[in-house]
Design a protein around this motif. Structure first.
Motif, short mmCIF file in Angstrom:
data_model
loop_
_atom_site.label_atom_id
_atom_site.label_comp_id
_atom_site.label_asym_id
_atom_site.label_seq_id
_atom_site.Cartn_x
_atom_site.Cartn_y
_atom_site.Cartn_z
N TYR A 28 9.59 -95.80 1.36
CA TYR A 28 8.24 -95.97 0.80
C TYR A 28 8.06 -97.37 0.22
CZ TYR A 28 6.90 -91.01 1.13
OH TYR A 28 6.54 -89.75 1.57
N GLN A 29 9.09 -97.85 -0.44
CA GLN A 29 9.00 -99.19 -1.02
C GLN A 29 8.84 -100.24 0.07
OE1 GLN A 29 11.91 -99.94 -4.11
NE2 GLN A 29 11.97 -102.11 -3.60
N ASP A 30 9.58 -100.08 1.16
CA ASP A 30 9.46 -101.02 2.28
C ASP A 30 8.07 -100.95 2.92
OD1 ASP A 30 12.02 -101.87 1.87
OD2 ASP A 30 12.90 -100.76 3.54
N MET A 31 7.55 -99.72 3.08
CA MET A 31 6.22 -99.58 3.68
C MET A 31 5.14 -100.21 2.81
SD MET A 31 6.05 -95.83 5.58
CE MET A 31 6.90 -94.87 4.34
N LEU A 32 5.28 -100.04 1.50
CA LEU A 32 4.29 -100.63 0.60
C LEU A 32 4.41 -102.15 0.57
CD1 LEU A 32 2.03 -100.20 -1.39
CD2 LEU A 32 3.73 -99.82 -3.19
N THR A 33 5.65 -102.65 0.64
CA THR A 33 5.86 -104.10 0.70
C THR A 33 5.21 -104.69 1.95
OG1 THR A 33 7.95 -103.92 -0.51
CG2 THR A 33 7.62 -105.91 0.78
N ARG A 34 5.38 -104.01 3.06
CA ARG A 34 4.78 -104.47 4.31
C ARG A 34 3.26 -104.42 4.23
NH1 ARG A 34 4.60 -107.92 8.37
NH2 ARG A 34 3.89 -107.00 10.35
N TYR A 35 2.75 -103.36 3.64
CA TYR A 35 1.29 -103.25 3.47
C TYR A 35 0.75 -104.40 2.63
CZ TYR A 35 -3.21 -101.43 1.89
OH TYR A 35 -4.55 -101.29 1.59
N VAL A 36 1.43 -104.71 1.53
CA VAL A 36 0.99 -105.81 0.65
C VAL A 36 1.01 -107.13 1.41
CG1 VAL A 36 1.65 -107.18 -1.37
CG2 VAL A 36 1.63 -104.68 -1.51
N SER A 37 2.06 -107.34 2.23
CA SER A 37 2.15 -108.57 3.01
C SER A 37 0.98 -108.69 3.98
CB SER A 37 3.48 -108.60 3.77
OG SER A 37 3.56 -109.73 4.62
N LEU A 38 0.66 -107.60 4.68
CA LEU A 38 -0.47 -107.62 5.61
C LEU A 38 -1.78 -107.82 4.86
CD1 LEU A 38 0.55 -104.65 7.94
CD2 LEU A 38 0.46 -107.06 8.58
N ARG A 39 -1.90 -107.21 3.73
CA ARG A 39 -3.12 -107.32 2.93
C ARG A 39 -3.35 -108.76 2.48
NH1 ARG A 39 -4.90 -106.61 -2.45
NH2 ARG A 39 -6.56 -105.07 -2.75
N GLU A 40 -2.27 -109.41 2.05
CA GLU A 40 -2.38 -110.79 1.57
C GLU A 40 -2.69 -111.75 2.70
OE1 GLU A 40 1.33 -111.34 -0.44
OE2 GLU A 40 0.54 -110.59 -2.37
N ARG A 41 -2.32 -111.38 3.94
CA ARG A 41 -2.61 -112.22 5.10
C ARG A 41 -3.96 -111.86 5.72
NH1 ARG A 41 2.72 -110.93 7.33
NH2 ARG A 41 1.59 -110.27 9.18
N ARG A 42 -4.68 -110.96 5.04
CA ARG A 42 -6.00 -110.51 5.51
C ARG A 42 -5.93 -109.92 6.91
NH1 ARG A 42 -9.91 -112.33 2.04
NH2 ARG A 42 -9.32 -114.03 0.64
N ALA A 43 -4.97 -109.05 7.11
CA ALA A 43 -4.80 -108.37 8.40
C ALA A 43 -6.01 -107.47 8.66
CB ALA A 43 -3.52 -107.56 8.39
N PRO A 44 -6.26 -107.15 9.92
CA PRO A 44 -7.38 -106.26 10.25
C PRO A 44 -7.26 -104.92 9.53
CG PRO A 44 -6.53 -107.31 12.23
CD PRO A 44 -5.57 -107.65 11.13
N THR A 45 -8.39 -104.34 9.24
CA THR A 45 -8.43 -103.05 8.55
C THR A 45 -7.65 -101.98 9.29
OG1 THR A 45 -10.61 -103.59 7.63
CG2 THR A 45 -9.96 -101.27 7.64
N ALA A 46 -7.67 -102.02 10.62
CA ALA A 46 -6.97 -101.02 11.42
C ALA A 46 -5.46 -101.06 11.15
CB ALA A 46 -7.24 -101.24 12.91
N GLN A 47 -4.90 -102.25 10.98
CA GLN A 47 -3.47 -102.37 10.69
C GLN A 47 -3.14 -101.81 9.31
OE1 GLN A 47 -1.45 -106.06 11.47
NE2 GLN A 47 -2.81 -106.59 13.18
N LEU A 48 -3.99 -102.09 8.35
CA LEU A 48 -3.77 -101.57 7.00
C LEU A 48 -3.90 -100.05 6.99
CD1 LEU A 48 -5.79 -104.19 4.92
CD2 LEU A 48 -3.33 -104.10 5.29
N GLU A 49 -4.87 -99.53 7.72
CA GLU A 49 -5.05 -98.09 7.78
C GLU A 49 -3.86 -97.40 8.41
OE1 GLU A 49 -7.13 -94.43 7.28
OE2 GLU A 49 -7.19 -96.40 6.33
#
Length: 269
Positions: A207-228
């Protein structure tokens, strides 16, 4: 353990369960009702029975992760557990609210055990029938086992995330809530089975790794579909109680405090 979502059966299925329950209740005494309940459940709980096909589909929808056991959240749920055991409480053999989808490692030991608090009692009293003993109505009282269908287990239990990954009672020793938490942990062997402890620890890292990856994508302004996609992956992962404890305890653990600060929406997943 988490409180399971309340998903309704169809009116047709509920009506059929009520008809079967009425047939059991019509027997004249407790012993004959116990025998009738056992035979009727074996007869109707089959893959070809439309009512129980719906029961199983609906119970599977309630499971956390991908059809994980409602107790341990680790193994595949494939057995209908009677929270109030049918060999003690035949009047609940076809009660929809008494069903939970469990794995065999939880349902096997648990199904033979049940305890209640008699009026004003501080300690639960075991009401399970000794093997070979004739059926008798069990002592009346409030159940000791925490019921995920109607209660929030996280109100009674806390999962230690720093080291042991054991569940612990959250109430003070000597209280009824402490006794209920302790009884539930012992009957379901949630701390005794070492593979469950290791699985919860692994889930914490995942879970920690998944949240870390999510934060990284979020900070890079990844598409909403990737965040979802990442959000859904968290919601489908096993041992969801670990994630819920991460949300509840995030202020106490520096690494979690930082991650949730960067993605506060994750506190509501």
């Amino acid at each position: 353990m988490l409180r399971l979502p309340d998903i309704a059966l169809s009116a047709t299925a509920l009506h059929q369960l009520e008809r079967w329950q009425a047939e059991v209740d019509a027997h004249s005494n407790h012993a004959t009702r116990v025998d009738a309940a056992r035979r009727a459940f074996e007869q109707h709980n089959t893959a070809r029975n439309r009512t129980f096909a719906e029961v199983r589909r609906t119970l599977a929808e309630m499971c956390s992760g991908e059809q994980r056991c409602g107790y341990c959240e680790d193994s595949v749920a494939d057995e209908i557990d009677h929270i109030w055991p049918k060999h003690l409480y035949p009047e609940q053999v076809f009660a929809w609210r008494n069903y939970l989808y469990a794995c065999g490692r939880c349902n096997g030991p648990k199904s033979e055990r049940f305890a209640v608090f008699p009026p004003r009692a501080r300690k639960p009293v075991e009401v399970s029938r000794p093997r070979g003993a004739p059926p008798r109505p069990p002592l009346k009282g409030f159940p000791a086992l925490i019921d995920p269908r109607s209660e929030d287990p996280m109100a009674f239990l806390v999962l230690e995330l720093r080291d042991t990954f054991y569940f612990e009672p959250s109430a003070k020793r000597g209280t009824r809530n402490y006794e209920r938490a302790d009884y539930t942990l012992r009957i379901l062997q949630l701390n005794k089975r070492e593979y469950l402890r290791k699985a919860r620890e692994t889930a914490f890292v995942g879970y920690q790794d998944m949240l870390t990856r999510y934060v990284s994508l979020r900070e890079r302004r990844a598409p909403t579909a990737q965040l979802e996609l990442r959000r859904k992956a968290v919601q489908r992962a096993p041992h969801r109680t670990v994630w819920k404890e991460m949300q509840r305890q995030h202020r106490e653990l520096p690494v979690l405090r930082l991650l949730f600060r960067k993605a506060p929406e994750a506190l509501h997943w």
